[in-house]
Design a protein around this motif. Structure first.
Motif, PDB file in Angstrom:
ATOM      1  N   ASP A 182      -1.397   9.800   4.129  1.00 17.76           N
ATOM      2  CA  ASP A 182      -0.918  10.680   3.236  1.00 17.76           C
ATOM      3  C   ASP A 182      -1.226  10.632   2.153  1.00 17.76           C
ATOM      4  O   ASP A 182      -1.048  10.005   0.868  1.00 17.76           O
ATOM      5  N   ARG A 183      -1.669  12.333   1.459  1.00 20.17           N
ATOM      6  CA  ARG A 183      -1.980  11.637  -0.098  1.00 20.17           C
ATOM      7  C   ARG A 183      -1.120  12.561  -0.631  1.00 20.17           C
ATOM      8  O   ARG A 183      -1.086  11.614  -1.734  1.00 20.17           O
ATOM      9  N   GLY A 184       0.016  12.284  -0.379  1.00 26.62           N
ATOM     10  CA  GLY A 184       1.839  12.361  -1.781  1.00 26.62           C
ATOM     11  C   GLY A 184       0.872  11.301  -2.303  1.00 26.62           C
ATOM     12  O   GLY A 184       1.915  11.321  -2.725  1.00 26.62           O
ATOM     13  N   LYS A 185       1.281  10.186  -1.577  1.00 25.04           N
ATOM     14  CA  LYS A 185       2.001   9.109  -2.212  1.00 25.04           C
ATOM     15  C   LYS A 185       0.415   8.510  -3.140  1.00 25.04           C
ATOM     16  O   LYS A 185       0.746   7.641  -3.743  1.00 25.04           O
ATOM     17  N   ARG A 186      -0.757   9.095  -3.582  1.00 24.24           N
ATOM     18  CA  ARG A 186      -1.642   8.768  -4.775  1.00 24.24           C
ATOM     19  C   ARG A 186      -1.102   8.617  -5.554  1.00 24.24           C
ATOM     20  O   ARG A 186      -0.885   7.812  -6.600  1.00 24.24           O
ATOM     21  N   PRO A 187      -0.249   9.374  -5.986  1.00 29.53           N
ATOM     22  CA  PRO A 187      -0.156  10.043  -7.802  1.00 29.53           C
ATOM     23  C   PRO A 187       1.265   9.085  -7.816  1.00 29.53           C
ATOM     24  O   PRO A 187       1.190   8.352  -8.403  1.00 29.53           O
ATOM     25  N   MET A 188       2.261   8.476  -6.596  1.00 33.08           N
ATOM     26  CA  MET A 188       3.203   7.743  -6.714  1.00 33.08           C
ATOM     27  C   MET A 188       2.530   6.086  -7.107  1.00 33.08           C
ATOM     28  O   MET A 188       2.952   5.850  -8.027  1.00 33.08           O
ATOM     29  N   LEU A 189       1.427   5.930  -6.392  1.00 32.40           N
ATOM     30  CA  LEU A 189       1.019   4.210  -6.291  1.00 32.40           C
ATOM     31  C   LEU A 189       0.525   4.003  -7.857  1.00 32.40           C
ATOM     32  O   LEU A 189       0.847   3.445  -8.615  1.00 32.40           O
ATOM     33  N   VAL A 210      -4.217  -7.718  -6.809  1.00 30.42           N
ATOM     34  CA  VAL A 210      -5.704  -7.363  -5.478  1.00 30.42           C
ATOM     35  C   VAL A 210      -4.308  -6.562  -4.868  1.00 30.42           C
ATOM     36  O   VAL A 210      -4.538  -7.528  -4.032  1.00 30.42           O
ATOM     37  N   THR A 211      -3.861  -5.362  -4.698  1.00 30.34           N
ATOM     38  CA  THR A 211      -3.194  -4.582  -3.920  1.00 30.34           C
ATOM     39  C   THR A 211      -3.665  -4.040  -2.743  1.00 30.34           C
ATOM     40  O   THR A 211      -4.622  -3.035  -2.439  1.00 30.34           O
ATOM     41  N   GLY A 212      -3.163  -3.769  -1.427  1.00 30.73           N
ATOM     42  CA  GLY A 212      -3.403  -2.156  -0.911  1.00 30.73           C
ATOM     43  C   GLY A 212      -4.386  -2.196   0.626  1.00 30.73           C
ATOM     44  O   GLY A 212      -4.183  -2.564   1.920  1.00 30.73           O
ATOM     45  N   LYS A 213      -5.474  -4.407   0.627  1.00 26.24           N
ATOM     46  CA  LYS A 213      -5.857  -4.382   2.253  1.00 26.24           C
ATOM     47  C   LYS A 213      -5.442  -5.438   2.754  1.00 26.24           C
ATOM     48  O   LYS A 213      -5.424  -5.679   3.521  1.00 26.24           O
ATOM     49  N   HIS A 248       0.897  -0.996  -0.004  1.00 27.59           N
ATOM     50  CA  HIS A 248       0.110   0.429  -0.297  1.00 27.59           C
ATOM     51  C   HIS A 248       0.843   1.048  -0.121  1.00 27.59           C
ATOM     52  O   HIS A 248       0.229   2.337   0.216  1.00 27.59           O
ATOM     53  N   THR A 249       2.016   1.227  -0.072  1.00 24.77           N
ATOM     54  CA  THR A 249       2.971   2.091  -0.378  1.00 24.77           C
ATOM     55  C   THR A 249       3.754   2.473  -1.678  1.00 24.77           C
ATOM     56  O   THR A 249       3.611   1.373  -2.439  1.00 24.77           O
ATOM     57  N   PRO A 250       4.291   3.189  -2.064  1.00 19.76           N
ATOM     58  CA  PRO A 250       4.719   3.078  -3.226  1.00 19.76           C
ATOM     59  C   PRO A 250       5.896   2.229  -3.712  1.00 19.76           C
ATOM     60  O   PRO A 250       6.259   1.088  -4.445  1.00 19.76           O
ATOM     61  N   ASP A 251       6.954   2.179  -2.571  1.00 21.71           N
ATOM     62  CA  ASP A 251       7.603   1.021  -2.293  1.00 21.71           C
ATOM     63  C   ASP A 251       6.773  -0.399  -2.603  1.00 21.71           C
ATOM     64  O   ASP A 251       7.849  -0.905  -3.551  1.00 21.71           O
ATOM     65  N   ALA A 252       6.698  -0.686  -1.405  1.00 26.63           N
ATOM     66  CA  ALA A 252       6.058  -1.703  -1.807  1.00 26.63           C
ATOM     67  C   ALA A 252       5.031  -2.363  -2.755  1.00 26.63           C
ATOM     68  O   ALA A 252       5.453  -3.310  -3.056  1.00 26.63           O
ATOM     69  N   MET A 253       4.291  -0.874  -3.540  1.00 21.07           N
ATOM     70  CA  MET A 253       3.874  -1.551  -4.778  1.00 21.07           C
ATOM     71  C   MET A 253       5.387  -1.893  -5.520  1.00 21.07           C
ATOM     72  O   MET A 253       4.567  -3.364  -6.469  1.00 21.07           O
ATOM     73  N   GLU A 254       5.877  -1.090  -6.081  1.00 18.42           N
ATOM     74  CA  GLU A 254       7.287  -1.515  -7.029  1.00 18.42           C
ATOM     75  C   GLU A 254       7.746  -2.837  -6.792  1.00 18.42           C
ATOM     76  O   GLU A 254       8.242  -3.658  -7.832  1.00 18.42           O
ATOM     77  N   LEU A 255       8.240  -3.168  -5.355  1.00 19.74           N
ATOM     78  CA  LEU A 255       9.000  -4.534  -5.443  1.00 19.74           C
ATOM     79  C   LEU A 255       7.792  -5.620  -6.005  1.00 19.74           C
ATOM     80  O   LEU A 255       8.255  -6.100  -5.916  1.00 19.74           O
ATOM     81  N   THR A 256       6.632  -5.445  -5.069  1.00 21.88           N
ATOM     82  CA  THR A 256       5.231  -6.415  -5.753  1.00 21.88           C
ATOM     83  C   THR A 256       5.005  -6.410  -7.221  1.00 21.88           C
ATOM     84  O   THR A 256       5.742  -7.948  -7.387  1.00 21.88           O
ATOM     85  N   LEU A 257       4.829  -5.331  -7.462  1.00 18.69           N
ATOM     86  CA  LEU A 257       5.124  -5.586  -9.096  1.00 18.69           C
ATOM     87  C   LEU A 257       6.195  -6.432 -10.331  1.00 18.69           C
ATOM     88  O   LEU A 257       5.586  -6.941 -10.398  1.00 18.69           O
ATOM     89  N   ARG A 312       1.803   6.049 -10.477  1.00 23.71           N
ATOM     90  CA  ARG A 312       2.569   6.448 -11.230  1.00 23.71           C
ATOM     91  C   ARG A 312       3.530   5.040 -11.540  1.00 23.71           C
ATOM     92  O   ARG A 312       3.738   4.265 -12.576  1.00 23.71           O
ATOM     93  N   VAL A 313       3.588   4.170 -10.258  1.00 19.22           N
ATOM     94  CA  VAL A 313       4.480   2.725 -10.511  1.00 19.22           C
ATOM     95  C   VAL A 313       4.069   1.752 -10.898  1.00 19.22           C
ATOM     96  O   VAL A 313       3.829   0.842 -11.686  1.00 19.22           O
TER      97      VAL A 313
END
Length: 495
Positions: free
Chosen positions: A380-387, A457-460, A349-358, A389-390
């Protein structure tokens, strides 16, 4: 403790108080626990421990009840409970894992290894609270200190020899681990998350560092694949706080006592084999039951933690290889066989975790990689566009949905994600937005999954609820995905 106030237990929750127990009334972020003293006293509390402000409330509402005044009730709740429950951690082999991502996976690896070594292990973490055959859903990553002490006391009573704990940064700062000195503390990584609470990454690291002190751990094992792990290890070693082992899973030149080589992912069973090298010329061949270097990192951390806790290496390696299908952590709902695609639920559910997972899932995907995801509200609203992009960069097909909108407008959250997606795919090719319900998005991901594809499916992850506009709606990704898979391919045997 005065003999006249000898207690049978300790609680910080008025609804959990039993006759003969102490009630510790904590100052909260919105309300003071002392407001609930009448309920605690009615349930049988023999005294209230609180601060000056709380004492005034208790005197007004329960004038006959003894009050013990301390400057910081949170700081005494753990040590007080440890004393009342006769310091149960001293009679268990205990591990605690902290870090942004990987805590739950590593703690379940520890659970499997400690169980193999000692015949049983208590688990207290994000997914569940478990002692022996008794298990309940966990309300948070790390429970309040009296609950933790009570669980460990029960583990001792039941003859369970070990405890595998998760330690969140919030819990460390809020003293939930106080009163417990674990045998081995582990650190996975530090990535962007919880900055609404810690404000800066430096503040976030400071919170994690508090676990690696003599008051909370006898020794530490730290992954040094990122700069934060290296800084943490340097800080502890310079201060001479506790002995530390450094672990490196990714290629690089970071100084490490233990390092990984020859990691290879199997396309058939999604496991990853690797070799762990140690300071005394150890050459340990191991298998992580999950794909990707991110999970090899968790596995290597767990192996070193286990060895430092006294587990024979052969026992640890054999147990690790069987520790698969952790709830919501690369949890395989279907495996690629008989015309089925692979379906996975993951907590990333974080940009770094999404990148590593994918990146990890790409290694086991001969066809298209489909990701179903959203982002949390009131965080944290800043991570939404980052997610966005990843996902747009690493996946083939994106299905954007809601996660836990909380009090926010779900459309605004999805719009922020789509802003990041457009920076990579201006035409939004192979991007779908599902505005109805998260379950519809999960079903859509499975619907378009071909036999060579993977849908994740990610995030939850394991979460049993979806929080929308103040309401907690019963929901879990795994059974929804399993139902969709069975509707498409027929009965699904657990992967």
């Amino acid at each position: 403790m005065p003999e006249a106030l000898a207690s049978d237990g300790v609680s910080v929750d008025s609804s959990d108080v039993r006759r003969g127990e102490l009630f510790v009334a904590l100052p909260g972020f919105t309300r003071h626990g002392a407001e609930f003293a009448p309920e605690a006293v009615a349930a049988g509390a023999i005294a209230v421990v609180t601060d000056e402000a709380g004492a005034d409330m208790v005197r007004a509402s329960c004038p006959q009840t003894p009050v013990l005044i301390v400057a910081d009730p949170r700081a005494v709740a753990g040590p007080l409970a440890a004393e009342v429950y006769h310091h149960p951690a001293e009679r268990l082999t205990t591990t605690a894992v902290t870090g942004t991502n990987g805590k739950t996976t590593t703690s379940y690896f520890n659970d499997a290894i400690l169980t193999a070594h000692l015949g049983g292990c208590m688990v207290a973490g994000t997914v569940e609270l478990r002692v022996g055959g008794l298990a309940i859903e966990s309300p948070r990553t790390t429970v309040e200190a009296p609950v933790l002490q009570r669980m460990m006391a029960l583990a001792v009573e039941e003859g369970v020899g070990a405890a595998s704990l998760e330690a969140s940064s919030h819990a460390i700062v809020l003293h939930r681990l106080d009163g417990t000195v674990v045998d081995v503390a582990g650190f996975t990584n530090l990535q962007r998350d919880h900055l609404d609470f810690h404000k800066t990454m430096e503040g976030y690291l400071d919170a994690k560092a508090q676990l690696f002190t003599p008051e909370r751990a006898r020794r530490g094992v730290i992954c040094v694949d990122d700069q934060w792990g290296r800084r943490l290890a340097d800080r502890i070693e310079r201060a001479g706080l506790i002995p530390v082992d450094r672990v490196r899973a990714y290629p690089g030149d970071a100084s490490a006592d233990w390092w990984v080589s020859d990691a290879a992912v199997s396309m058939t069973d999604s496991a990853t084999t690797f070799v762990l090298h140690g300071p005394d010329a150890e050459h340990i061949e191991a298998s992580c039951p999950l794909p990707g270097l991110v999970n090899v990192q968790n596995a290597a951390l767990s192996l070193v933690m286990a060895m430092r806790a006294g587990v024979p290496v052969d026992t640890a390696v054999a147990a690790l290889a069987t520790a698969h299908n952790i709830p919501g952590r690369m949890q395989r709902i279907t495996q690629r066989d008989g015309g089925r695609g692979t379906c996975i639920v993951d907590f990333a559910h974080t940009p770094d975790a999404m990148e590593l997972t994918l990146e990890a899932v790409r290694q086991i995907t001969p066809g298209r990689l489909i990701v179903v995801f959203g982002s949390d509200g009131d965080r944290d609203r800043g991570k939404r566009p980052m997610l966005g992009r990843v996902a747009a960069r690493l996946a083939d097909v994106l299905v954007i949905t809601d996660e836990n909108p909380r009090s926010e407008d779900p459309q605004k959250i999805r719009d922020a994600i789509l802003e990041g997606v457009r920076s990579v795919r201006p035409d939004l090719a192979d991007v779908e937005e599902i505005t109805t319900w998260r379950g519809d998005a999960v079903r859509r991901g499975v619907e378009i999954c071909g036999p060579q594809d993977t849908v994740i499916v990610t995030g939850k992850g394991h979460e049993p609820f979806q929080e929308v506009a103040g309401e907690f709606i019963r929901y879990n990704d795994a059974p929804v995905m399993r139902e969709a898979a069975e509707a498409k391919w027929g009965p699904v045997t657990p992967a």
